[in-house]
Scaffold this motif. Sequence first.
Motif, PDB file in Angstrom:
ATOM      1  N   ASN A  16     112.384 -67.087 -84.769  1.00  0.00           N
ATOM      2  CA  ASN A  16     113.323 -66.852 -84.598  1.00  0.00           C
ATOM      3  C   ASN A  16     113.425 -66.285 -86.591  1.00  0.00           C
ATOM      4  N   SER A  19     111.516 -63.045 -86.176  1.00  0.00           N
ATOM      5  CA  SER A  19     112.969 -61.600 -85.300  1.00  0.00           C
ATOM      6  C   SER A  19     113.551 -60.832 -86.861  1.00  0.00           C
ATOM      7  N   THR A  41     115.614 -57.154 -80.336  1.00  0.00           N
ATOM      8  CA  THR A  41     116.324 -58.090 -79.371  1.00  0.00           C
ATOM      9  C   THR A  41     115.999 -59.604 -79.923  1.00  0.00           C
ATOM     10  N   GLU A  42     114.600 -59.741 -79.394  1.00  0.00           N
ATOM     11  CA  GLU A  42     113.897 -60.811 -78.916  1.00  0.00           C
ATOM     12  C   GLU A  42     112.759 -60.918 -79.283  1.00  0.00           C
ATOM     13  N   ASP A 100     113.328 -52.751 -75.170  1.00  0.00           N
ATOM     14  CA  ASP A 100     114.485 -53.375 -74.812  1.00  0.00           C
ATOM     15  C   ASP A 100     115.250 -52.504 -73.809  1.00  0.00           C
TER      16      ASP A 100
END
Length: 136
Positions: A16, A19, A41-42, A100
């Motif tokens: 997290n 990110s 996105t991830e 992505d």
Amino acid sequence: MPEQRARTYHRNRVANTFSEEIGAMLEGELSDPRIAPSYVTEVVLAPGGKSARIFVAVHGNEEEEASTLEGLTTARAYIRSQLRDRMGVRHVPELTFAIDRSEKMTGRMDELLARTRKREQKRTPAEPIPGAPCKP
């Protein structure tokens, strides 16, 4: 033996944080002209924590996606050093970036499903409404 909850929780927190921090860098700190407007996105961390794959969605066409991926790959060492400084850790995993395309694929799937529904509606004749007079 299943992995301990604390270790999984820690890995999710680290992912997290990666990110958020990399997203902030993409918003304006990276001055490479090859990097198009994009967002994280991830983040997937390897179980040992030695590597991380960052999935990035790019607003633009395939050329911009390729140039953004190239720019991020070039800036990988800078991003790692910034993460090390901001998070105050000794070890930052090896970063790999990937485009992505899930949102674009989802849009395409929705479009194809809508076309299929439309075709099905044209093929099946309209069912008569109960109680309505029928035409002879």
